[in-house]
Design an enzyme around this catalytic site. Structure first.
Site, PDB file in Angstrom:
ATOM      1  N   ASP A  93      38.187  47.459  38.499  1.00 33.07           N
ATOM      2  CA  ASP A  93      37.356  47.283  37.313  1.00 33.07           C
ATOM      3  C   ASP A  93      37.778  46.052  36.524  1.00 33.07           C
ATOM      4  O   ASP A  93      37.162  45.701  35.515  1.00 33.07           O
ATOM      5  CB  ASP A  93      37.347  48.540  36.435  1.00 33.07           C
ATOM      6  CG  ASP A  93      38.723  48.948  35.936  1.00 33.07           C
ATOM      7  OD1 ASP A  93      39.714  48.250  36.243  1.00 33.07           O
ATOM      8  OD2 ASP A  93      38.815  49.986  35.252  1.00 33.07           O
TER       9      ASP A  93
ATOM     10  N   ASP B  59      37.581  51.288  42.280  1.00 34.12           N
ATOM     11  CA  ASP B  59      37.981  51.821  40.980  1.00 34.12           C
ATOM     12  C   ASP B  59      36.887  52.704  40.387  1.00 34.12           C
ATOM     13  O   ASP B  59      35.709  52.330  40.380  1.00 34.12           O
ATOM     14  CB  ASP B  59      38.248  50.672  40.004  1.00 34.12           C
ATOM     15  CG  ASP B  59      39.722  50.472  39.718  1.00 34.12           C
ATOM     16  OD1 ASP B  59      40.524  51.374  40.023  1.00 34.12           O
ATOM     17  OD2 ASP B  59      40.079  49.402  39.178  1.00 34.12           O
TER      18      ASP B  59
ATOM     19  N   GLU C 157      51.760  50.059  37.078  1.00 36.89           N
ATOM     20  CA  GLU C 157      51.453  48.811  36.380  1.00 36.89           C
ATOM     21  C   GLU C 157      52.238  48.692  35.080  1.00 36.89           C
ATOM     22  O   GLU C 157      52.310  49.633  34.289  1.00 36.89           O
ATOM     23  CB  GLU C 157      49.958  48.704  36.073  1.00 36.89           C
ATOM     24  CG  GLU C 157      49.604  47.415  35.348  1.00 36.89           C
ATOM     25  CD  GLU C 157      48.114  47.128  35.264  1.00 36.89           C
ATOM     26  OE1 GLU C 157      47.749  46.087  34.678  1.00 36.89           O
ATOM     27  OE2 GLU C 157      47.316  47.936  35.786  1.00 36.89           O
TER      28      GLU C 157
END
Length: 260
Positions: free
Chosen positions: A41, A80, A178
């Protein structure tokens, strides 16, 4: 052809490589070089020009995933799930099933830890492979007041570990880590039996992923600390574009050989 089983067998044996793509052209270019291609995304920013990932919808994610699948047939394709498309179990299953029916993606990716584990488990029970995503989660950035690194204090570290274990128990085949402090990402990687894919989380994850426009110098508004540029793409493209313009204006293009 790379599958989720291929990815899982690499844990502790060989580093996993991944890159993003949003269309058939780059899907074809990246295909077979990397283990998996994420139709992220992040296209909301690098492709759509938005400030964050929240503007993209499920229709657009499916459209771009279908396009990438047309270009790539060797690397695993992961799509995603967009912001707002998995807020509850019923909605999540509906959109995940649609993703699988309308694209050739081998898996989908969702952001969220323990709080989303039940939803993720329900999707997996429908026969859909899921990749998890914890740590700095772009879909939560606006509500958190920006992009914030995780794992800086004991409470955050404990929550990250609980989230990782909850997702593993729910059945995800891999987890994106992340923006997590590297030493914490290392601990999480060592405690899990499934692969971790790092982005801004140090070198000890089982694999790494970057957004293609960051890695190859086409997105130049800012450069995150974790990005290494392997190409100054914007500069090279502009030089080639100027050469084309110069040739047209000087009547060097098209030549007789390039004309019918």
């Amino acid at each position: 052809m790379t599958t989720i089983n291929t990815i899982q067998k690499k844990k502790g044996i060989e580093k996993i490589t991944a890159i993003t793509a949003y269309d058939a052209l780059f899907g074809r270019i990246f295909d077979s070089y990397v283990d998996f291609i994420l139709v992220g995304d992040s296209l909301s920013q690098s492709f759509g020009g938005h400030k964050d990932t929240l503007a993209i919808g499920i229709d657009e994610m499916i459209y771009h995933t279908k396009a990438v699948c047309k270009g790539a047939n060797q690397s695993l394709i992961v799509g995603d799930m967009s912001f707002g498309s998995y807020q509850n179990e019923t909605m999540a299953i509906k959109n995940a099933v649609r993703f699988y029916k309308e694209t050739q993606a081998g898996a989908i990716k969702l952001e969220g830890g323990s709080a989303r584990a039940k939803i993720i488990q329900s999707i997996i029970q429908e026969g859909i492979a899921v990749m998890g995503h914890i740590g700095l989660m772009p879909q939560f950035a606006r509500s958190e007041g920006g992009y914030k690194i995780k794992g800086k204090d004991d409470q955050s570290i404990t929550q990250l570990k609980e989230d990782a274990l909850a997702l593993q128990e729910a059945g995800v085949f891999a987890i994106v880590l992340e923006g997590i402090k590297s030493e914490v990402a290392t601990e999480i990687t060592q405690m899990l039996t499934i692969p971790t894919i790092g982005i801004g989380s140090g070198a000890n994850c089982d694999g790494q992923i970057l957004v293609w426009s960051d890695a190859f110098g086409f997105f130049t508004e800012f450069k995150p600390k974790f990005v290494r540029r392997y190409l100054e793409g914007e500069q090279i493209l502009k030089q080639a574009l100027q050469a084309y313009i110069d040739d047209v204006k000087a009547q060097r293009f098209p030549s007789q050989e390039e004309s019918y």
